[in-house]
Design a protein around this motif. Structure first.
Motif, PDB file in Angstrom:
ATOM      1  N   GLN A  21     -17.138  -1.344 -55.855  1.00 28.92           N
ATOM      2  CA  GLN A  21     -18.129  -2.619 -56.383  1.00 28.92           C
ATOM      3  C   GLN A  21     -17.230  -2.681 -57.731  1.00 28.92           C
ATOM      4  O   GLN A  21     -17.502  -3.739 -57.934  1.00 28.92           O
ATOM      5  CB  GLN A  21     -19.165  -1.702 -56.458  1.00 28.92           C
ATOM      6  CG  GLN A  21     -19.711  -1.118 -54.748  1.00 28.92           C
ATOM      7  CD  GLN A  21     -21.564  -1.425 -55.106  1.00 28.92           C
ATOM      8  OE1 GLN A  21     -22.218  -1.033 -56.335  1.00 28.92           O
ATOM      9  NE2 GLN A  21     -22.142  -1.011 -53.917  1.00 28.92           N
ATOM     10  N   MET A  22     -16.896  -2.012 -58.160  1.00 31.92           N
ATOM     11  CA  MET A  22     -16.017  -2.003 -60.143  1.00 31.92           C
ATOM     12  C   MET A  22     -14.591  -2.530 -59.655  1.00 31.92           C
ATOM     13  O   MET A  22     -13.873  -2.978 -61.112  1.00 31.92           O
ATOM     14  CB  MET A  22     -16.570  -0.843 -60.403  1.00 31.92           C
ATOM     15  CG  MET A  22     -17.373  -0.010 -60.856  1.00 31.92           C
ATOM     16  SD  MET A  22     -18.542  -1.093 -61.783  1.00 31.92           S
ATOM     17  CE  MET A  22     -18.265  -1.383 -62.935  1.00 31.92           C
ATOM     18  N   ASP A  23     -14.066  -3.001 -58.462  1.00 29.79           N
ATOM     19  CA  ASP A  23     -12.921  -3.247 -58.262  1.00 29.79           C
ATOM     20  C   ASP A  23     -12.111  -2.429 -59.157  1.00 29.79           C
ATOM     21  O   ASP A  23     -10.793  -2.913 -59.131  1.00 29.79           O
ATOM     22  CB  ASP A  23     -12.886  -4.521 -58.775  1.00 29.79           C
ATOM     23  CG  ASP A  23     -13.183  -5.847 -58.119  1.00 29.79           C
ATOM     24  OD1 ASP A  23     -13.505  -5.871 -56.929  1.00 29.79           O
ATOM     25  OD2 ASP A  23     -13.626  -6.758 -58.164  1.00 29.79           O
ATOM     26  N   LEU A  24     -12.495  -0.490 -59.004  1.00 29.88           N
ATOM     27  CA  LEU A  24     -11.617  -0.123 -58.908  1.00 29.88           C
ATOM     28  C   LEU A  24     -10.763   1.223 -57.978  1.00 29.88           C
ATOM     29  O   LEU A  24     -10.461   1.713 -58.559  1.00 29.88           O
ATOM     30  CB  LEU A  24     -11.583   0.319 -60.580  1.00 29.88           C
ATOM     31  CG  LEU A  24     -12.286  -0.063 -61.764  1.00 29.88           C
ATOM     32  CD1 LEU A  24     -12.891   0.108 -62.732  1.00 29.88           C
ATOM     33  CD2 LEU A  24     -11.093  -0.132 -62.401  1.00 29.88           C
ATOM     34  N   LEU A  25     -11.229   0.447 -56.878  1.00 30.02           N
ATOM     35  CA  LEU A  25     -10.969   1.518 -56.050  1.00 30.02           C
ATOM     36  C   LEU A  25      -9.422   2.203 -55.785  1.00 30.02           C
ATOM     37  O   LEU A  25      -9.403   3.575 -55.603  1.00 30.02           O
ATOM     38  CB  LEU A  25     -11.103   1.545 -54.752  1.00 30.02           C
ATOM     39  CG  LEU A  25     -11.234   2.523 -52.968  1.00 30.02           C
ATOM     40  CD1 LEU A  25     -12.030   2.743 -54.192  1.00 30.02           C
ATOM     41  CD2 LEU A  25     -11.557   1.472 -51.659  1.00 30.02           C
ATOM     42  N   SER A  26      -8.764   1.514 -56.607  1.00 27.17           N
ATOM     43  CA  SER A  26      -7.122   1.702 -56.687  1.00 27.17           C
ATOM     44  C   SER A  26      -7.096   2.767 -57.456  1.00 27.17           C
ATOM     45  O   SER A  26      -5.322   3.764 -57.115  1.00 27.17           O
ATOM     46  CB  SER A  26      -6.068   0.469 -57.038  1.00 27.17           C
ATOM     47  OG  SER A  26      -6.886   0.084 -58.022  1.00 27.17           O
ATOM     48  N   ILE A  27      -7.756   2.702 -58.563  1.00 21.14           N
ATOM     49  CA  ILE A  27      -7.071   4.032 -58.798  1.00 21.14           C
ATOM     50  C   ILE A  27      -7.145   5.943 -58.408  1.00 21.14           C
ATOM     51  O   ILE A  27      -6.183   6.419 -59.041  1.00 21.14           O
ATOM     52  CB  ILE A  27      -8.220   4.588 -60.883  1.00 21.14           C
ATOM     53  CG1 ILE A  27      -9.949   4.638 -60.644  1.00 21.14           C
ATOM     54  CG2 ILE A  27      -8.428   3.047 -61.581  1.00 21.14           C
ATOM     55  CD1 ILE A  27     -10.567   4.764 -61.512  1.00 21.14           C
ATOM     56  N   ILE A  28      -7.921   6.079 -57.210  1.00 22.67           N
ATOM     57  CA  ILE A  28      -8.072   7.086 -56.192  1.00 22.67           C
ATOM     58  C   ILE A  28      -6.506   7.194 -55.882  1.00 22.67           C
ATOM     59  O   ILE A  28      -5.774   8.476 -56.190  1.00 22.67           O
ATOM     60  CB  ILE A  28      -8.755   7.060 -55.869  1.00 22.67           C
ATOM     61  CG1 ILE A  28     -10.371   7.227 -56.145  1.00 22.67           C
ATOM     62  CG2 ILE A  28      -9.054   8.103 -54.598  1.00 22.67           C
ATOM     63  CD1 ILE A  28     -12.131   6.833 -55.352  1.00 22.67           C
ATOM     64  N   LEU A 134      -6.381   2.835 -67.198  1.00 22.96           N
ATOM     65  CA  LEU A 134      -8.100   1.338 -67.858  1.00 22.96           C
ATOM     66  C   LEU A 134      -7.279   1.329 -69.545  1.00 22.96           C
ATOM     67  O   LEU A 134      -7.263   2.203 -70.130  1.00 22.96           O
ATOM     68  CB  LEU A 134      -9.130   2.862 -67.929  1.00 22.96           C
ATOM     69  CG  LEU A 134      -9.213   2.895 -65.533  1.00 22.96           C
ATOM     70  CD1 LEU A 134     -10.385   3.408 -65.525  1.00 22.96           C
ATOM     71  CD2 LEU A 134      -9.780   1.278 -65.441  1.00 22.96           C
ATOM     72  N   PRO A 135      -8.182   0.655 -69.837  1.00 23.41           N
ATOM     73  CA  PRO A 135      -8.046   0.591 -71.470  1.00 23.41           C
ATOM     74  C   PRO A 135      -9.477   0.907 -72.284  1.00 23.41           C
ATOM     75  O   PRO A 135      -9.338   1.465 -72.867  1.00 23.41           O
ATOM     76  CB  PRO A 135      -8.253  -0.741 -71.843  1.00 23.41           C
ATOM     77  CG  PRO A 135      -9.424  -1.479 -70.553  1.00 23.41           C
ATOM     78  CD  PRO A 135      -8.288  -0.872 -69.425  1.00 23.41           C
ATOM     79  N   GLN A 136     -10.676   0.823 -71.150  1.00 21.22           N
ATOM     80  CA  GLN A 136     -11.566   1.670 -71.770  1.00 21.22           C
ATOM     81  C   GLN A 136     -12.505   1.983 -70.678  1.00 21.22           C
ATOM     82  O   GLN A 136     -12.181   1.927 -69.799  1.00 21.22           O
ATOM     83  CB  GLN A 136     -12.863   0.498 -72.841  1.00 21.22           C
ATOM     84  CG  GLN A 136     -11.893   0.737 -73.635  1.00 21.22           C
ATOM     85  CD  GLN A 136     -12.900  -0.045 -74.703  1.00 21.22           C
ATOM     86  OE1 GLN A 136     -13.427  -1.685 -74.409  1.00 21.22           O
ATOM     87  NE2 GLN A 136     -13.550   0.261 -75.711  1.00 21.22           N
ATOM     88  N   VAL A 137     -13.184   3.394 -71.038  1.00 23.51           N
ATOM     89  CA  VAL A 137     -14.680   3.817 -69.965  1.00 23.51           C
ATOM     90  C   VAL A 137     -16.212   2.978 -69.994  1.00 23.51           C
ATOM     91  O   VAL A 137     -16.805   2.850 -69.497  1.00 23.51           O
ATOM     92  CB  VAL A 137     -14.231   5.693 -70.114  1.00 23.51           C
ATOM     93  CG1 VAL A 137     -14.602   5.947 -69.202  1.00 23.51           C
ATOM     94  CG2 VAL A 137     -12.341   5.291 -69.779  1.00 23.51           C
ATOM     95  N   SER A 138     -16.691   3.145 -71.584  1.00 22.95           N
ATOM     96  CA  SER A 138     -17.217   3.134 -71.805  1.00 22.95           C
ATOM     97  C   SER A 138     -18.148   1.475 -71.389  1.00 22.95           C
ATOM     98  O   SER A 138     -19.758   1.993 -70.598  1.00 22.95           O
ATOM     99  CB  SER A 138     -17.928   2.858 -73.005  1.00 22.95           C
ATOM    100  OG  SER A 138     -16.794   2.202 -74.009  1.00 22.95           O
ATOM    101  N   PRO A 139     -16.931   0.692 -71.503  1.00 23.65           N
ATOM    102  CA  PRO A 139     -17.131  -1.130 -70.122  1.00 23.65           C
ATOM    103  C   PRO A 139     -17.811  -0.253 -68.743  1.00 23.65           C
ATOM    104  O   PRO A 139     -19.244  -1.104 -68.799  1.00 23.65           O
ATOM    105  CB  PRO A 139     -17.011  -1.793 -71.072  1.00 23.65           C
ATOM    106  CG  PRO A 139     -15.847  -1.494 -71.739  1.00 23.65           C
ATOM    107  CD  PRO A 139     -16.160   0.358 -72.204  1.00 23.65           C
ATOM    108  N   ILE A 140     -16.845   0.441 -68.368  1.00 17.52           N
ATOM    109  CA  ILE A 140     -17.372   0.648 -67.262  1.00 17.52           C
ATOM    110  C   ILE A 140     -18.497   1.735 -66.707  1.00 17.52           C
ATOM    111  O   ILE A 140     -18.948   1.327 -65.585  1.00 17.52           O
ATOM    112  CB  ILE A 140     -15.874   1.568 -66.501  1.00 17.52           C
ATOM    113  CG1 ILE A 140     -14.605   0.414 -66.513  1.00 17.52           C
ATOM    114  CG2 ILE A 140     -15.803   1.941 -64.961  1.00 17.52           C
ATOM    115  CD1 ILE A 140     -12.982   1.021 -66.242  1.00 17.52           C
ATOM    116  N   LEU A 141     -18.748   2.850 -67.584  1.00 18.68           N
ATOM    117  CA  LEU A 141     -20.261   3.635 -67.156  1.00 18.68           C
ATOM    118  C   LEU A 141     -21.045   2.661 -67.389  1.00 18.68           C
ATOM    119  O   LEU A 141     -21.683   2.433 -66.495  1.00 18.68           O
ATOM    120  CB  LEU A 141     -19.483   4.615 -68.600  1.00 18.68           C
ATOM    121  CG  LEU A 141     -18.544   5.104 -68.451  1.00 18.68           C
ATOM    122  CD1 LEU A 141     -19.074   6.359 -69.388  1.00 18.68           C
ATOM    123  CD2 LEU A 141     -19.012   6.330 -67.226  1.00 18.68           C
TER     124      LEU A 141
END
Length: 165
Positions: A21-28, A134-141
């Motif tokens: 849902q965050m378009d970040l599945l590729s990080i896995i 990723l440049p930052q984690v907090s906005p994703i959280l």
């Protein structure tokens, strides 16, 4: 936790759902390479999709393999976990040296009691940041929370500190 692509990685529903849902599945894939999901995870995603939830179609990813634990009869013995978490843990117990991606607190306790290395969605985000994905984690959280992902305020602050943000 140090992840390397030679380890067997078994993933539960929640990390797949929210990272999709965050378009970040590729990080896995970038962090873990090939992963295994139990059949119960596919069923949980299908149920969510039938209810209108934005779920990934795992058949589109050649780096995700579906596998059923050999001891499927043991699933009914664990009453306090969802079927997905239970099958993830069973697959890990059947595959010494593997590690699991789980967010459920009780499932993580079971993993640790059985000496199964575990990482969660937040751990994946931290690893992705440290690897330059990723440049930052907090906005994703913040976005994860808006989508319904539960993270306690204390743990969120810990993750942000660990990300040096």
């Amino acid at each position: 936790m140090k992840l390397n692509s030679s380890e067997l990685v078994i993933c539960n529903t929640t990390p797949l759902l929210y990272l999709h849902q965050m378009d970040l599945l590729s990080i896995i894939k970038k962090i873990c390479g090939q992963i295994i999901v139990p059949k119960a995870v596919i069923e949980e995603l299908k149920t969510g999709g039938d209810q209108g939830v934005d779920v990934p179609d795992l058949s589109l990813y050649d780096w995700i393999e579906v596998k059923e634990p050999l001891a499927t009869s043991a699933v009914s013995l664990i009453q306090d976990l969802g079927r997905g978490e239970t099958e993830v843990l069973l697959l890990a117990l059947e595959s010494p040296g593997s590690f699991v991606i789980l967010d459920d607190n009780l499932a993580r306790v079971y993993a640790e009691l059985n000496s199964i290395p575990v990482i969660g969605t937040c751990g994946l985000l931290l690893k992705a940041k440290s690897d330059g994905l990723l440049p930052q984690v907090s906005p994703i959280l913040d976005k994860l929370e808006k989508k319904g992902f539960f993270i306690s305020p204390e743990f969120k602050q810990l993750v942000i500190r660990m990300a040096h943000e």
